[in-house]
Design a protein around this motif. Structure first.
Motif, PDB file in Angstrom:
ATOM      1  N   GLU A   1      19.100 136.358 137.920  1.00 50.22           N
ATOM      2  CA  GLU A   1      20.023 137.469 138.145  1.00 50.22           C
ATOM      3  C   GLU A   1      19.523 138.436 139.224  1.00 50.22           C
ATOM      4  OE1 GLU A   1      17.474 138.592 134.510  1.00 50.22           O
ATOM      5  OE2 GLU A   1      18.462 136.811 135.342  1.00 50.22           O
ATOM      6  N   ASN A   2      18.237 138.302 139.590  1.00 46.90           N
ATOM      7  CA  ASN A   2      17.674 139.159 140.630  1.00 46.90           C
ATOM      8  C   ASN A   2      17.622 138.467 141.998  1.00 46.90           C
ATOM      9  OD1 ASN A   2      17.178 141.400 138.936  1.00 46.90           O
ATOM     10  ND2 ASN A   2      15.317 140.425 138.156  1.00 46.90           N
ATOM     11  N   ARG A   3      18.279 137.319 142.114  1.00 47.34           N
ATOM     12  CA  ARG A   3      18.369 136.642 143.400  1.00 47.34           C
ATOM     13  C   ARG A   3      19.640 137.073 144.132  1.00 47.34           C
ATOM     14  NH1 ARG A   3      17.508 130.901 140.554  1.00 47.34           N
ATOM     15  NH2 ARG A   3      15.456 131.308 139.635  1.00 47.34           N
ATOM     16  N   SER A   4      19.625 136.922 145.445  1.00 52.82           N
ATOM     17  CA  SER A   4      20.766 137.374 146.247  1.00 52.82           C
ATOM     18  C   SER A   4      21.947 136.419 146.198  1.00 52.82           C
ATOM     19  CB  SER A   4      20.343 137.580 147.706  1.00 52.82           C
ATOM     20  OG  SER A   4      19.886 136.352 148.271  1.00 52.82           O
ATOM     21  N   ARG A   5      21.695 135.151 145.929  1.00 47.87           N
ATOM     22  CA  ARG A   5      22.768 134.156 145.898  1.00 47.87           C
ATOM     23  C   ARG A   5      22.600 133.254 144.683  1.00 47.87           C
ATOM     24  NH1 ARG A   5      21.000 135.597 150.764  1.00 47.87           N
ATOM     25  NH2 ARG A   5      22.481 135.897 152.484  1.00 47.87           N
ATOM     26  N   LEU A   6      23.715 132.973 144.008  1.00 42.03           N
ATOM     27  CA  LEU A   6      23.680 132.165 142.787  1.00 42.03           C
ATOM     28  C   LEU A   6      24.684 131.025 142.916  1.00 42.03           C
ATOM     29  CD1 LEU A   6      23.713 135.135 140.222  1.00 42.03           C
ATOM     30  CD2 LEU A   6      21.732 133.768 140.887  1.00 42.03           C
ATOM     31  N   TRP A   7      24.224 129.802 142.698  1.00 38.21           N
ATOM     32  CA  TRP A   7      25.097 128.631 142.820  1.00 38.21           C
ATOM     33  C   TRP A   7      24.846 127.595 141.721  1.00 38.21           C
ATOM     34  CZ3 TRP A   7      20.788 129.700 145.551  1.00 38.21           C
ATOM     35  CH2 TRP A   7      19.753 128.761 145.510  1.00 38.21           C
ATOM     36  N   ARG A   8      23.721 127.696 141.007  1.00 41.90           N
ATOM     37  CA  ARG A   8      23.432 126.721 139.954  1.00 41.90           C
ATOM     38  C   ARG A   8      24.290 127.018 138.736  1.00 41.90           C
ATOM     39  NH1 ARG A   8      16.869 126.985 140.721  1.00 41.90           N
ATOM     40  NH2 ARG A   8      16.742 125.491 142.451  1.00 41.90           N
ATOM     41  N   HIS A   9      25.055 126.015 138.326  1.00 40.30           N
ATOM     42  CA  HIS A   9      26.085 126.199 137.304  1.00 40.30           C
ATOM     43  C   HIS A   9      25.545 126.853 136.036  1.00 40.30           C
ATOM     44  CE1 HIS A   9      28.830 124.997 134.050  1.00 40.30           C
ATOM     45  NE2 HIS A   9      29.764 124.980 134.979  1.00 40.30           N
ATOM     46  N   GLU A  10      24.476 126.307 135.489  1.00 40.19           N
ATOM     47  CA  GLU A  10      23.956 126.809 134.212  1.00 40.19           C
ATOM     48  C   GLU A  10      23.492 128.255 134.335  1.00 40.19           C
ATOM     49  OE1 GLU A  10      22.966 124.059 135.719  1.00 40.19           O
ATOM     50  OE2 GLU A  10      23.859 122.494 134.458  1.00 40.19           O
ATOM     51  N   GLU A  11      22.805 128.582 135.426  1.00 42.49           N
ATOM     52  CA  GLU A  11      22.314 129.945 135.618  1.00 42.49           C
ATOM     53  C   GLU A  11      23.469 130.933 135.784  1.00 42.49           C
ATOM     54  OE1 GLU A  11      18.053 128.848 137.800  1.00 42.49           O
ATOM     55  OE2 GLU A  11      19.763 129.527 139.003  1.00 42.49           O
ATOM     56  N   VAL A  12      24.457 130.552 136.572  1.00 42.63           N
ATOM     57  CA  VAL A  12      25.580 131.454 136.820  1.00 42.63           C
ATOM     58  C   VAL A  12      26.363 131.712 135.538  1.00 42.63           C
ATOM     59  CG1 VAL A  12      27.751 131.757 138.062  1.00 42.63           C
ATOM     60  CG2 VAL A  12      25.787 130.744 139.228  1.00 42.63           C
ATOM     61  N   PHE A  13      26.637 130.654 134.784  1.00 48.22           N
ATOM     62  CA  PHE A  13      27.402 130.831 133.545  1.00 48.22           C
ATOM     63  C   PHE A  13      26.636 131.693 132.546  1.00 48.22           C
ATOM     64  CE2 PHE A  13      28.870 129.298 129.316  1.00 48.22           C
ATOM     65  CZ  PHE A  13      30.182 129.765 129.418  1.00 48.22           C
ATOM     66  N   ASP A  14      25.325 131.493 132.465  1.00 44.91           N
ATOM     67  CA  ASP A  14      24.505 132.308 131.558  1.00 44.91           C
ATOM     68  C   ASP A  14      24.553 133.782 131.952  1.00 44.91           C
ATOM     69  OD1 ASP A  14      22.302 132.482 129.426  1.00 44.91           O
ATOM     70  OD2 ASP A  14      21.300 133.360 131.172  1.00 44.91           O
ATOM     71  N   ILE A  15      24.445 134.052 133.249  1.00 45.21           N
ATOM     72  CA  ILE A  15      24.454 135.433 133.730  1.00 45.21           C
ATOM     73  C   ILE A  15      25.790 136.106 133.462  1.00 45.21           C
ATOM     74  CG2 ILE A  15      24.409 136.846 135.840  1.00 45.21           C
ATOM     75  CD1 ILE A  15      22.260 134.856 136.884  1.00 45.21           C
ATOM     76  N   LEU A  16      26.891 135.395 133.731  1.00 42.74           N
ATOM     77  CA  LEU A  16      28.214 135.987 133.554  1.00 42.74           C
ATOM     78  C   LEU A  16      28.586 136.135 132.077  1.00 42.74           C
ATOM     79  CD1 LEU A  16      30.286 134.250 136.381  1.00 42.74           C
ATOM     80  CD2 LEU A  16      29.274 136.535 136.379  1.00 42.74           C
ATOM     81  N   SER A  17      28.264 135.140 131.286  1.00 47.16           N
ATOM     82  CA  SER A  17      28.644 135.195 129.867  1.00 47.16           C
ATOM     83  C   SER A  17      27.838 136.222 129.089  1.00 47.16           C
ATOM     84  CB  SER A  17      28.493 133.809 129.225  1.00 47.16           C
ATOM     85  OG  SER A  17      27.145 133.365 129.292  1.00 47.16           O
ATOM     86  N   LYS A  18      26.654 136.592 129.613  1.00 44.22           N
ATOM     87  CA  LYS A  18      25.799 137.563 128.925  1.00 44.22           C
ATOM     88  C   LYS A  18      25.708 138.902 129.661  1.00 44.22           C
ATOM     89  CE  LYS A  18      22.959 133.881 126.882  1.00 44.22           C
ATOM     90  NZ  LYS A  18      21.597 133.292 126.804  1.00 44.22           N
ATOM     91  N   ASP A  19      26.570 139.094 130.644  1.00 42.17           N
ATOM     92  CA  ASP A  19      26.604 140.354 131.418  1.00 42.17           C
ATOM     93  C   ASP A  19      25.237 140.730 131.970  1.00 42.17           C
ATOM     94  OD1 ASP A  19      29.259 140.426 130.750  1.00 42.17           O
ATOM     95  OD2 ASP A  19      29.053 142.003 129.243  1.00 42.17           O
ATOM     96  N   LYS A  20      24.567 139.769 132.563  1.00 43.68           N
ATOM     97  CA  LYS A  20      23.214 140.001 133.076  1.00 43.68           C
ATOM     98  C   LYS A  20      23.184 140.254 134.586  1.00 43.68           C
ATOM     99  CE  LYS A  20      20.212 136.923 131.626  1.00 43.68           C
ATOM    100  NZ  LYS A  20      19.686 135.585 131.249  1.00 43.68           N
TER     101      LYS A  20
END
Length: 390
Positions: A292-311
């Motif tokens: 969540e502290n990176r400038s660009r996010l494209w990996r499916h699992e990481e992005v979904f985790d961040i969005l679903s948990k408001d991170k």
């Protein structure tokens, strides 16, 4: 391994003999497409469209696509190139068996996995051999000096670059383009960096050219393309990144001159997967353990985790999340509340619920595929004055 010239050789063969066939198709970077897209039937459609020069073919799913390919291609003498295949299911979807193709057809497959070729029973296997010193010097010289040999003043330095680059064609091309306009002092700095990099660490060798980009906006353009814009129309990307204040017309030209980005016959941006991976590694290293502290996010699992948990955080400037056709996931717009620096957003088959005012005012590119705007939210809250492409 990548960067040895497999694609270049297959392109040369394709261009040399393609006119001898009734139809032909070249599917580039299949591995990359298969991993990053859920619409794999579009590759089957591309084969038919290329061979028959029409865009009327519609395929429902992979299995029905196999039957259509077999029925149509068996009637023609076809040249088919499948570039960078890395899984058997890719071959089965695009080249089920020899019976799919008419007499006299030819299929060329490039891969890093020799076992795949054995599984599908190819007639011949050609292993790309490494270039010798004279071939390496000629390739490098064409890119660095626009002639087959180095100028006298740079002869010794050129030999050193070849020695430290591992004679990898991609590295020679990229380094040659970078050094072509540099003074001797810059050559010396590059050689010092190359001397410190082990021969097997190709990404670090390629990063020397990235580090040599003088303008920070050129680096940002490269990273945005590596993460989000491979396969996207060049004109559209320039418009989007100009909207980000990156002077993309000139920046794109620099990247193309240095062979960090290429443009295909359809005006789509392309990037060698080693260069793409090098760019994405730069992003990963911004925050190895907290995506969540990176400038660009494209990996499916990481992005979904961040969005679903408001991170989400203010560090995120670009994000993409895509789900298969049969799946639609619901997320709340509050997941974007902390991403106040978000410039680039691509969502496919993601249903957004909530107030759209939480989307960043810095958005320049918003791609929403398979999303229905709730009529009660879209109008007032979604007046994004800074959007370049929606």
């Amino acid at each position: 391994m990548g960067g040895t010239g497999k694609t270049t050789i297959s392109k040369a063969i394709y261009n040399e003999i393609g006119s001898e066939f009734e139809g032909r198709s070249f599917l580039l970077n299949i591995r990359e497409f298969w991993e990053s897209h859920t619409n794999q039937v579009s590759l089957q459609q591309q084969v038919l469209c290329d061979v028959y020069k029409t865009a009327t073919f519609k395929i429902r799913d992979i299995e029905s696509g196999k039957n259509i390919l077999k029925e149509r291609l068996s009637q023609s003498r076809v040249l088919l190139v499948l570039d960078d295949v890395n899984a058997l299911d890719q071959l089965m979807a695009l080249f089920g068996s020899r019976k799919w193709f008419g007499p006299g057809s030819r299929i060329i497959i490039t891969t890093r996995d020799k076992n795949l070729l054995e599984l599908c029973g190819v007639d011949e296997v050609y292993t790309v051999e490494g270039m010798d010193e004279s071939e390496s010097l000629e390739l490098f010289s064409w890119h660095a000096f626009k002639q087959p040999s180095p100028t006298k003043a740079f002869a010794a330095h050129s030999a050193d670059v070849i020695a430290y680059s591992g004679r990898l064609p991609l590295a020679l091309q990229v380094l040659g383009c970078y050094l072509s306009k540099c003074e001797i002092t810059e050559w010396q700095k590059v050689l010092e960096k190359l001397r410190c990099i082990p021969h097997d660490e190709v990404h670090k060798k390629l990063k020397v050219s990235f580090d040599g980009l003088k303008d920070v906006t050129e680096k940002q353009i490269f990273l945005d393309i590596a993460c989000f814009f491979i396969g996207v129309d060049r004109y559209d990307v320039i418009q989007i990144l100009n909207g980000c204040g990156f002077f993309a017309d000139s920046g794109m030209k620099v990247l193309e001159e240095r062979s960090l980005v290429t443009v295909d016959s359809r005006n789509k941006l392309r990037m060698h997967d080693l260069l793409r991976d090098m760019g994405r590694q730069i992003i990963f290293e911004e925050s190895p353990f907290d995506p969540e502290n990176r400038s660009r996010l494209w990996r499916h699992e990481e992005v979904f985790d961040i969005l679903s948990k408001d991170k989400g955080t203010g560090a995120v400037k670009g994000l993409t999340l895509e789900f298969p056709i049969q799946n639609t996931v619901c997320l709340n717009t509050k997941a974007f509340k902390k991403m106040n620096k978000l410039r680039l957003l691509q969502l496919s088959r993601v249903q957004l619920n909530g107030d759209f005012k939480y989307l960043s005012g810095d958005l320049r590119w918003l791609y929403l595929h398979g999303l229905k705007f709730p009529s009660s939210y879209a109008p007032a809250e979604f007046q994004q004055r800074s959007l370049v492409v929606l």
